[in-house]
Design a protein around this motif. Structure first.
Motif, short mmCIF file in Angstrom:
data_model
loop_
_atom_site.label_atom_id
_atom_site.label_comp_id
_atom_site.label_asym_id
_atom_site.label_seq_id
_atom_site.Cartn_x
_atom_site.Cartn_y
_atom_site.Cartn_z
N ILE A 5 0.87 -1.17 0.00
CA ILE A 5 0.00 0.00 0.00
C ILE A 5 0.91 1.22 0.00
O ILE A 5 1.93 1.24 0.68
CB ILE A 5 -0.95 0.03 1.21
CG1 ILE A 5 -1.91 1.22 1.11
CG2 ILE A 5 -0.20 0.04 2.52
CD1 ILE A 5 -3.00 1.21 2.17
N THR A 6 0.54 2.19 -0.79
CA THR A 6 1.24 3.46 -0.81
C THR A 6 0.23 4.53 -0.46
O THR A 6 -0.85 4.59 -1.05
CB THR A 6 1.85 3.76 -2.20
OG1 THR A 6 2.80 2.73 -2.50
CG2 THR A 6 2.55 5.10 -2.21
N VAL A 7 0.56 5.35 0.53
CA VAL A 7 -0.34 6.41 0.98
C VAL A 7 0.20 7.74 0.47
O VAL A 7 1.34 8.11 0.74
CB VAL A 7 -0.45 6.40 2.52
CG1 VAL A 7 -1.30 7.57 3.00
CG2 VAL A 7 -1.06 5.08 3.00
N LEU A 8 -0.65 8.42 -0.29
CA LEU A 8 -0.28 9.71 -0.88
C LEU A 8 -1.21 10.80 -0.37
O LEU A 8 -2.42 10.59 -0.25
CB LEU A 8 -0.41 9.68 -2.40
CG LEU A 8 0.48 8.73 -3.18
CD1 LEU A 8 0.11 8.81 -4.67
CD2 LEU A 8 1.94 9.07 -2.98
N LEU A 118 -4.95 9.47 -0.49
CA LEU A 118 -5.16 8.27 -1.30
C LEU A 118 -4.34 7.13 -0.73
O LEU A 118 -3.16 7.30 -0.43
CB LEU A 118 -4.69 8.50 -2.75
CG LEU A 118 -5.42 9.53 -3.58
CD1 LEU A 118 -4.67 9.76 -4.89
CD2 LEU A 118 -6.83 9.09 -3.85
N GLY A 119 -4.96 5.98 -0.58
CA GLY A 119 -4.24 4.75 -0.23
C GLY A 119 -4.31 3.84 -1.44
O GLY A 119 -5.37 3.33 -1.76
N LEU A 120 -3.19 3.69 -2.12
CA LEU A 120 -3.19 2.96 -3.38
C LEU A 120 -2.44 1.64 -3.27
O LEU A 120 -1.26 1.64 -2.90
CB LEU A 120 -2.55 3.82 -4.48
CG LEU A 120 -3.21 5.18 -4.70
CD1 LEU A 120 -2.36 6.03 -5.62
CD2 LEU A 120 -4.59 4.99 -5.28
N PRO A 121 -3.10 0.54 -3.59
CA PRO A 121 -2.37 -0.74 -3.63
C PRO A 121 -1.51 -0.80 -4.89
O PRO A 121 -1.90 -0.30 -5.93
CB PRO A 121 -3.47 -1.78 -3.66
CG PRO A 121 -4.63 -1.08 -4.29
CD PRO A 121 -4.50 0.37 -3.93
N ILE A 122 -0.33 -1.39 -4.73
CA ILE A 122 0.52 -1.56 -5.92
C ILE A 122 0.95 -2.99 -6.01
O ILE A 122 0.88 -3.75 -5.09
CB ILE A 122 1.75 -0.64 -5.94
CG1 ILE A 122 2.58 -0.80 -4.68
CG2 ILE A 122 1.33 0.79 -6.08
CD1 ILE A 122 3.90 -0.07 -4.71
#
Length: 122
Positions: A5-8, A118-122
């Motif tokens: 997870i990447t939090v932006l 935004l919490g984006l799964p990668i």
């Protein structure tokens, strides 16, 4: 096995002004900037800007999660209870509280800037 997870934190106004066809590429750049940029980044905490190409963004690197979302997911349905699972990622209440404190830092800084999260799964 888990997903990263990447939090932006992003300036919604800037994102809205970006042509729709370019947004995905800019968010990806903020999530995974060039290797040269990554070498200079802290291991935990905020990175502002997330990428020189996306100056209106920040990326938060969580401590002790190895980039995996599993600890975040397990914290949501009840916290101190997820600590008792045999395959746990959160070993005890102190680790759970530390994860929540990090989320407080994320939300507070994003709100202070008037940005979106935004919490984006990668």
């Amino acid at each position: 096995m888990g997903l990263d997870i990447t939090v932006l934190a992003v300036d919604w106004g800037q994102l809205e002004r970006t042509p729709a066809g370019e947004r995905e590429e800019l968010l990806y750049e903020a999530m995974c900037p060039d290797d040269a940029v990554l070498a200079a980044q802290p291991e935990v905490g905020w990175v502002f800007p997330a990428s020189p190409k996306v100056p209106w963004s920040g990326r938060y690197e969580f401590r002790d999660t190895l980039g995996l979302y599993k600890a975040h997911f397990w914290a949501a349905p009840g916290g101190p209870a997820c600590c008792s699972r045999a395959e746990r990622w959160i070993a005890d209440f102190d680790e759970f509280a530390a994860l929540l404190r990090q989320w407080a830092v994320v939300v507070d800084e994003t709100a202070r800037r008037g940005w979106g999260l935004l919490g984006l799964p990668i």
